[in-house]
Write a protein that holds these residues in place. Structure first.
Motif, mmCIF file in Angstrom:
data_model
loop_
_atom_site.group_PDB
_atom_site.id
_atom_site.type_symbol
_atom_site.label_atom_id
_atom_site.label_comp_id
_atom_site.label_asym_id
_atom_site.label_seq_id
_atom_site.Cartn_x
_atom_site.Cartn_y
_atom_site.Cartn_z
ATOM 1 N N SER A 145 0.784 -1.207 -0.028
ATOM 2 C CA SER A 145 -0.184 0.075 0.138
ATOM 3 C C SER A 145 0.984 1.298 0.141
ATOM 4 N N LEU A 146 0.372 2.170 -0.839
ATOM 5 C CA LEU A 146 1.081 3.522 -0.834
ATOM 6 C C LEU A 146 -0.039 4.715 -0.146
ATOM 7 N N VAL A 147 0.298 5.543 0.254
ATOM 8 C CA VAL A 147 -0.381 6.745 0.663
ATOM 9 C C VAL A 147 0.051 8.003 -0.337
ATOM 10 N N GLY A 148 -0.784 8.690 -0.857
ATOM 11 C CA GLY A 148 -0.635 9.876 -1.727
ATOM 12 C C GLY A 148 -1.527 11.016 -1.595
ATOM 13 N N TYR A 149 -0.770 12.180 -1.779
ATOM 14 C CA TYR A 149 -1.706 13.323 -1.810
ATOM 15 C C TYR A 149 -1.375 14.244 -2.873
ATOM 16 N N SER A 150 -2.032 15.457 -3.192
ATOM 17 C CA SER A 150 -1.743 16.254 -4.195
ATOM 18 C C SER A 150 -1.211 17.622 -3.719
ATOM 19 N N ILE A 151 -0.305 18.241 -4.446
ATOM 20 C CA ILE A 151 0.286 19.680 -3.845
ATOM 21 C C ILE A 151 -0.565 20.596 -4.685
ATOM 22 N N GLY A 152 -1.618 21.231 -3.884
ATOM 23 C CA GLY A 152 -2.410 21.909 -4.816
ATOM 24 C C GLY A 152 -3.821 21.388 -4.417
ATOM 25 N N PRO A 153 -4.726 21.660 -5.307
ATOM 26 C CA PRO A 153 -6.249 21.214 -5.132
ATOM 27 C C PRO A 153 -6.459 19.789 -4.844
ATOM 28 N N ARG A 154 -7.475 19.126 -4.064
ATOM 29 C CA ARG A 154 -7.394 17.932 -3.922
ATOM 30 C C ARG A 154 -8.332 17.429 -5.217
ATOM 31 N N PRO A 155 -7.894 16.451 -5.696
ATOM 32 C CA PRO A 155 -8.654 15.940 -6.990
ATOM 33 C C PRO A 155 -9.798 15.085 -6.427
ATOM 34 N N PRO A 167 2.759 -7.143 -6.488
ATOM 35 C CA PRO A 167 4.019 -6.378 -6.175
ATOM 36 C C PRO A 167 4.677 -5.570 -7.272
ATOM 37 N N GLU A 168 4.287 -6.137 -8.648
ATOM 38 C CA GLU A 168 4.781 -5.449 -9.633
ATOM 39 C C GLU A 168 4.218 -4.222 -9.888
ATOM 40 N N ASP A 169 2.778 -4.210 -9.816
ATOM 41 C CA ASP A 169 1.986 -2.626 -9.781
ATOM 42 C C ASP A 169 2.867 -1.922 -8.552
ATOM 43 N N TYR A 170 2.819 -2.363 -7.315
ATOM 44 C CA TYR A 170 3.133 -1.461 -6.244
ATOM 45 C C TYR A 170 4.586 -1.007 -6.561
ATOM 46 N N ASN A 171 5.430 -1.633 -7.032
ATOM 47 C CA ASN A 171 6.760 -1.244 -7.268
ATOM 48 C C ASN A 171 6.998 -0.144 -8.351
ATOM 49 N N SER A 172 6.005 -0.450 -9.496
ATOM 50 C CA SER A 172 5.932 0.305 -10.629
ATOM 51 C C SER A 172 5.412 1.783 -10.147
ATOM 52 N N ALA A 173 4.296 1.646 -9.241
ATOM 53 C CA ALA A 173 3.946 3.093 -9.114
ATOM 54 C C ALA A 173 4.726 3.770 -7.890
ATOM 55 N N MET A 219 -6.095 -2.470 -8.015
ATOM 56 C CA MET A 219 -5.808 -1.512 -6.906
ATOM 57 C C MET A 219 -6.997 -1.015 -6.381
ATOM 58 N N ASP A 220 -7.218 -1.034 -5.111
ATOM 59 C CA ASP A 220 -8.153 -0.334 -4.496
ATOM 60 C C ASP A 220 -7.769 1.101 -3.878
ATOM 61 N N MET A 221 -8.729 1.938 -3.998
ATOM 62 C CA MET A 221 -8.246 3.302 -3.431
ATOM 63 C C MET A 221 -9.209 3.754 -2.304
ATOM 64 N N LEU A 267 3.766 10.635 -3.321
ATOM 65 C CA LEU A 267 3.557 9.099 -2.669
ATOM 66 C C LEU A 267 4.471 8.727 -1.510
ATOM 67 N N GLN A 268 3.956 8.204 -0.499
ATOM 68 C CA GLN A 268 4.881 7.654 0.656
ATOM 69 C C GLN A 268 4.207 6.202 1.007
ATOM 70 N N LYS A 269 5.304 5.521 1.070
ATOM 71 C CA LYS A 269 5.175 4.133 1.580
ATOM 72 C C LYS A 269 4.265 4.074 3.138
ATOM 73 N N TRP A 270 2.988 3.155 2.901
ATOM 74 C CA TRP A 270 2.315 3.195 4.090
ATOM 75 C C TRP A 270 2.922 2.294 5.340
ATOM 76 N N THR A 271 2.612 2.644 6.407
ATOM 77 C CA THR A 271 3.328 2.205 7.620
ATOM 78 C C THR A 271 2.323 2.194 8.749
ATOM 79 N N PRO A 272 2.071 1.110 9.784
ATOM 80 C CA PRO A 272 1.254 1.105 10.456
ATOM 81 C C PRO A 272 0.919 2.213 11.206
ATOM 82 N N LYS A 273 1.938 2.874 11.665
ATOM 83 C CA LYS A 273 1.895 4.415 12.412
ATOM 84 C C LYS A 273 1.786 5.398 11.446
#
Length: 158
Positions: free
Chosen positions: A72-82, A118-124, A101-103, A139-145
């Motif tokens: 899992s990855l966590v992401g956000y846009s710099i600027g307006p939220r899509p 895992p291929e899609d995860y690494n590609s993104a 992929m679930d969002m 994008l940031q890698k997801w962590t439990p905390k």
């Protein structure tokens, strides 16, 4: 301009007794219905009850669920939220996914992306930098905390 019709000018419904329904002329006013007191509402009261205890999660319980979210990855846009749909469509075009992929939309404009492959995860993760709708997408890698917090950037390496 014609005057509005009163209820007495409408023909009765088929099979209905025209004298059985008597509608009062009072109470059909929208503003009066909004402002009059509701007799049922006084029977129920709403009040805030502050939480009395916090339920802690031991580290081993958190670790138990971690493998489910390892891709899992966590992401956000710099600027307006899509919007959810516009971002999902843009991601499907930009990331040629082999699996699914679930969002999930999170607080403060964050999105969680859970990959089945895992291929899609690494590609993104390694295929960036990503720009969606003319704005950088971080994008940031997801962590439990993980706590949703935007990094303050003075510059972004591209």
């Amino acid at each position: 301009m014609s005057s509005p019709l009163s209820l007495s000018e409408f023909p009765p419904l088929p099979g209905a007794n025209a004298t059985a329904v008597v509608l009062p002329s009072v109470g059909l006013n929208f503003i009066l219905n909004l402002t009059k007191e509701d007799p049922v509402a006084t029977d129920f009261s709403l009040e805030f009850v502050p939480p009395s205890i916090k339920v802690p999660f031991p580290a081993e319980e958190l670790a138990y669920g971690t493998p489910n979210w390892s891709l899992s990855l966590v992401g956000y846009s710099i600027g307006p939220r899509p919007t959810y749909l516009s971002l999902m469509n843009a991601l499907k075009k930009a990331w040629d996914l082999k699996g699914s992929m679930d969002m999930l939309s999170l607080n403060d404009g964050f999105f969680l992306f859970k990959f089945s492959s895992p291929e899609d995860y690494n590609s993104a993760w390694t295929g960036g930098p990503w720009f969606f709708f003319g704005h950088p997408f971080i994008l940031q890698k997801w962590t439990p905390k993980f706590k949703p917090k935007r990094d303050e950037f003075t510059s972004i390496p591209i």
